[in-house]
Enzyme design. Structure first.
Site, PDB file in Angstrom:
ATOM      1  N   LYS A   9      41.763  22.502   6.944  1.00 55.10           N
ATOM      2  CA  LYS A   9      41.598  21.248   6.197  1.00 55.10           C
ATOM      3  C   LYS A   9      42.705  20.243   6.516  1.00 55.10           C
ATOM      4  CE  LYS A   9      42.563  21.727   1.886  1.00 55.10           C
ATOM      5  NZ  LYS A   9      43.865  21.052   1.694  1.00 55.10           N
ATOM      6  N   THR A  10      43.947  20.690   6.510  1.00 58.90           N
ATOM      7  CA  THR A  10      45.066  19.768   6.768  1.00 58.90           C
ATOM      8  C   THR A  10      44.992  19.202   8.177  1.00 58.90           C
ATOM      9  OG1 THR A  10      46.461  21.034   5.243  1.00 58.90           O
ATOM     10  CG2 THR A  10      47.569  19.541   6.759  1.00 58.90           C
TER      11      THR A  10
ATOM     12  N   ASP B 105      43.010  14.553  -0.904  1.00 54.08           N
ATOM     13  CA  ASP B 105      43.022  15.989  -0.647  1.00 54.08           C
ATOM     14  C   ASP B 105      42.880  16.742  -1.974  1.00 54.08           C
ATOM     15  OD1 ASP B 105      43.286  18.379   0.704  1.00 54.08           O
ATOM     16  OD2 ASP B 105      45.471  18.359   0.615  1.00 54.08           O
ATOM     17  N   GLU B 106      42.316  17.942  -1.929  1.00 55.96           N
ATOM     18  CA  GLU B 106      42.138  18.776  -3.130  1.00 55.96           C
ATOM     19  C   GLU B 106      41.406  18.000  -4.239  1.00 55.96           C
ATOM     20  OE1 GLU B 106      42.694  21.746  -2.774  1.00 55.96           O
ATOM     21  OE2 GLU B 106      44.429  22.108  -1.486  1.00 55.96           O
TER      22      GLU B 106
ATOM     23  N   GLN C 240      37.994  26.606  -5.373  1.00 58.17           N
ATOM     24  CA  GLN C 240      39.439  26.713  -5.572  1.00 58.17           C
ATOM     25  C   GLN C 240      39.925  25.779  -6.670  1.00 58.17           C
ATOM     26  OE1 GLN C 240      41.903  27.322  -1.888  1.00 58.17           O
ATOM     27  NE2 GLN C 240      40.015  26.729  -0.839  1.00 58.17           N
TER      28      GLN C 240
ATOM     29  N   ARG D  46      44.916  33.880   0.157  1.00 60.62           N
ATOM     30  CA  ARG D  46      46.242  33.541   0.707  1.00 60.62           C
ATOM     31  C   ARG D  46      46.625  34.515   1.814  1.00 60.62           C
ATOM     32  NH1 ARG D  46      45.607  29.085   0.070  1.00 60.62           N
ATOM     33  NH2 ARG D  46      43.585  29.779  -0.664  1.00 60.62           N
TER      34      ARG D  46
END
Length: 787
Positions: free
Chosen positions: A34-35, A217-218, A248, A603
């Site tokens: 994503k980043t 983002d998010e 998430q 994670r």
């Protein structure tokens, strides 16, 4: 227009990165890059002729923003793209348009403690007696309303329950007090900005024209205030690119609304949706477990996690007799894996539902001399000595700040007591003055006792001197504050242990170092003091995460979002802990708890262990029953480790006995023998200064135990003692002794305290002049013998 960075993206990533105009939703699963997509998209926009000044990218943490900024600079170099957090962006807008919401441009940002102090004053001012809700609950309810843009005026006209009625009585007084102090709390930053955009059409149009391309983002973590801000910035130029993953969404407790993602389709009928499902982080075994878990949530859109990596190790489910056994075994696994050379300490992440679960694992790591960083502990800028000094700076920045004045006025003590402050506050209230102006008039008209007047003059003199240098470097301002107040001398007179005193002194030095660094970062259009105070107020727990340090990381599942580790241990996956007991009666909360575990699982890159204990034993939490979430996992594809019949079952999980060493009998015939030729200086003998009888020795020490020729026990300290410098008898470390530290070099012991394994030494290092305090059982020191 193809570039090298676009060629490195897969088909879905490239589709998202090359989308320029119109609304876009990127549904990005964990580990899907994503980043990279966000930064490549910004780079592509700039390469396509879009002005960087027209682009704004918003995220939730400074750490995430710094990561994006670093990657973007690697692609296009320094640019004018505004890339930062929601709160940082809103603070910048409020500085410019503060008067439109009744604030001065130099408003201060209150942390939770200062906001609570002001709320207590508001309760008194309202003459309303709290009968059902403690002050903390009242603060949470006000925060709840602010995140949903419910102002005191709206609440006043609503039909309220008994609990809401209490909030309605105090909320107006609290908000008036904030405006009177020229301050905002954390929730105000968003609420005031949303109010600005909703109530001022001309300003909204100007900002919409300025920021033609908005990236968020998010997005699943946005609350109503953030949704309103983004929505009003994307009306005339609806070029909104939202990136996130509804699976998430784990911040419902602070107002985040996962439905904001669904609302995008309603607000933007021509919305383009791109799904990133290829996972480059985790092994297929880990993703299978995550997928099986999250599919039990009903309120979600189906999404498959596709593994891009080769198969690895199965996910482990470990069952322990006690929480202490769980911590000991996890620490032993870390020792074993690092000694084998497969992993480094920084590859391990230990996650849990709440910070209360960190204590046992911290102790287990300390016993093995494994360095770790704890994320989510006491924040640096909330420490007393730091807040004492910040109070002066806050008052210099904003003379209206009554909370800052009340803290600074008698710190260090200068004879201005509580009664004097109450007299000043009463005078200020009667005459409509700020506390600072009231102080000046009380001195001018000799309204206080002679002693109080003299002390008040001294305080005002310090304040005026600080104001005279406020526009200079921040480091100079802080150093002068410490010097004029005599704060360092004040700390040296406090009745604290050598270790605590050294820690406090180190904190002051760290504050000065932070100031020096921020002096170099500050923008030309912003004062260094203003920038520093914003950094102090907006810093999050994860901003202190040092990814370059070779240490184990301990943190809550909430704090772990956005991070990754080669090996992850999720502790206490038990009913009433995860899921939390409060979520059991609410299906939406239960689904959020499931998403929280999903975040923890994803994670992990290479290895994952979930665990529960049959006895947890603190605060009545934990039932000894495995989490219902574990029942949703495919046991046949997991490795089940039942540790309840192992040697760990002799540990006693007694939280009232918070001892450094666990009490456990050791059978001496089980202890490995170490010959005299192997003992040398690598061992610490149990002499008169370091006595540990057999019943004090833990099972975790067994591998380091031996017997000397005389039959006395030998303890090898540290998980990597082969590479450590020689260890010495603790009795030899005395004041005046010259020692060498592997990181800080040579120094002199200036003080010692404690005995045995708890013995500590304060060392002044020659190279830096700094003093640091160490527990001798946790550090590798070599005694230097003078020539």
């Amino acid at each position: 227009m193809d570039s090298q960075y676009l060629a490195q993206l897969n088909e879905s990533q490239r589709a998202a990165a090359t989308h320029l105009d119109g609304p876009l939703l990127v549904v990005a699963g964990p580990g899907s890059g994503k980043t990279r997509v966000i930064t490549c998209r910004i780079a592509h926009m700039i390469a396509s002729g879009i002005s960087p000044a027209n682009i704004i990218a918003l995220t939730f943490t400074n750490k995430a923003a710094q990561e994006m900024r670093s990657r973007l600079e690697q692609l296009v170099g320094p640019s004018q793209v505004w890339l930062g957090t929601f709160h940082g962006f809103c603070v910048r807008l409020l500085r410019r348009y503060a008067r439109l919401v009744g604030l001065p441009e130099h408003f201060n940002i209150y942390d939770a403690d200062d906001a609570l102090a002001l709320l207590k004053e508001a309760v008194k001012a309202s003459d309303f007696e709290l009968t059902h809700a403690p002050i903390g609950v009242l603060a949470n309810r006000i925060s709840y309303f602010k995140n949903r843009l419910v102002t005191p005026e709206i609440l006043e006209s609503a039909t309220l329950s008994s609990d809401e009625y209490q909030v309605g009585q105090v909320y107006p007084f609290y908000q008036q007090a904030l405006l009177r102090c020229g301050a905002v709390d954390f929730d105000d930053i968003l609420m005031h900005t949303a109010t600005l955009l909703r109530s001022n059409q001309e300003l909204r149009q100007q900002l919409d024209e300025r920021f033609r391309y908005v990236l968020v983002d998010e997005y699943q973590d946005t609350n109503l205030a953030q949704y309103v801000i983004v929505r009003h910035l994307c009306v005339d130029h609806p070029n909104l690119a939202a990136t996130g993953d509804p699976d998430q969404s784990i911040y419902g407790w602070r107002g985040a609304n996962v439905k904001n993602v669904a609302h995008l389709e309603r607000d933007y009928p021509d919305l383009t949706v791109v799904r990133l499902q290829d996972n480059y982080r985790s092994t297929p075994e880990i993703l299978t477990i995550a997928d099986c878990l999250i599919q039990n949530n009903e309120n979600r859109k189906p999404k498959e996690l596709l593994a891009a990596r080769q198969p690895g190790n199965p996910v482990r489910l470990a069952i322990y007799p006690t929480a202490r056994a769980e911590a000991e075994d996890v620490a032993d696994q870390i020792v074993a894996l690092t000694e084998q050379g497969d992993f480094h300490p920084k590859d391990f992440g230990i996650l849990y539902r709440t910070n209360a679960h960190s204590r046992l694992i911290e102790h287990a790591l300390l016993r093995r001399q494994i360095e770790y960083q704890l994320i989510g502990g006491f924040r640096f800028f909330l420490r007393k000595e730091i807040k004492d000094l910040l109070a002066y700076l806050l008052l210099v920045h904003n003379p209206e700040d009554g909370i800052a004045l009340q803290r600074a006025i008698n710190t260090p003590p200068r004879g201005i007591g509580k009664k004097t402050v109450e007299q000043i506050a009463s005078y200020a209230g009667k005459h409509g003055l700020s506390l600072l102006d009231a102080c000046r008039q009380c001195v001018q008209f000799a309204m206080l006792s002679k002693r109080a007047t003299t002390s008040l003059k001294s305080f005002l003199s310090i304040y005026d001197q600080l104001c005279s240098i406020v526009h200079g470097p921040l480091l100079d301002l802080l150093q002068v504050t410490i010097e004029l107040t005599g704060y360092r001398e004040h700390l040296s007179k406090q009745k604290t242990s050598g270790e605590e005193s050294s820690d406090i002194a180190t904190n002051l030095d760290e504050l000065l170092a932070e100031a020096s660094e921020l002096d170099r970062e500050v923008r030309e259009d912003q004062s260094a003091l203003e920038y520093f105070l914003e950094v102090a107020a907006l810093q999050a727990d994860t901003d202190k995460l040092k990814s370059d340090r070779n240490v184990v990381t301990l943190m809550t599942l909430h704090a772990a979002k956005g991070l990754e580790f080669s090996c992850v241990y999720v502790l206490a996956v038990e009913e009433n802990i995860l899921p939390h007991a409060r979520s059991k009666e609410d299906s939406q909360q239960l689904e959020e708890e499931r998403r929280l575990l999903f975040v923890g699982i994803t994670r992990a890159k290479d290895q994952l262990q979930l665990s529960y204990a049959k006895s947890r034993g603190f605060s009545g939490q934990g039932s000894g029953v495995p989490s219902s979430f574990l029942m949703e996992l495919p046991r046949s594809e997991m490795q089940i480790l039942d540790k309840t019949e192992s040697s760990y079952d002799e540990y006693h999980d007694d939280d009232s006995q918070d001892q450094y060493f666990d009490r456990r009998p050791v059978e001496w015939d089980e202890v490995s023998q170490v010959g005299p030729e192997e003992q040398g200086d690598l061992a610490v003998q149990f002499d008169e200064d370091c006595q540990l009888p057999p019943e004090e020795i833990t099972a975790s020490m067994r591998k380091r135990l031996g017997r000397s020729a005389s039959g006395r026990a030998i303890l090898r300290v540290g998980s990597d003692f082969e590479a450590s410098p020689p260890r010495m008898n603790m009795a030899l470390f005395q004041k005046g002794c010259l020692v060498s530290h592997p990181e800080f070099g040579s120094g002199e012991i200036t003080a010692t305290s404690g005995h045995g394994p708890k013995k500590s030494a304060t060392i002044r290092f020659f190279s830096s002049g700094d003093s640091r305090t160490f527990r001798l059982s946790h550090v590798s020191l070599t005694i230097e013998h003078p020539e």
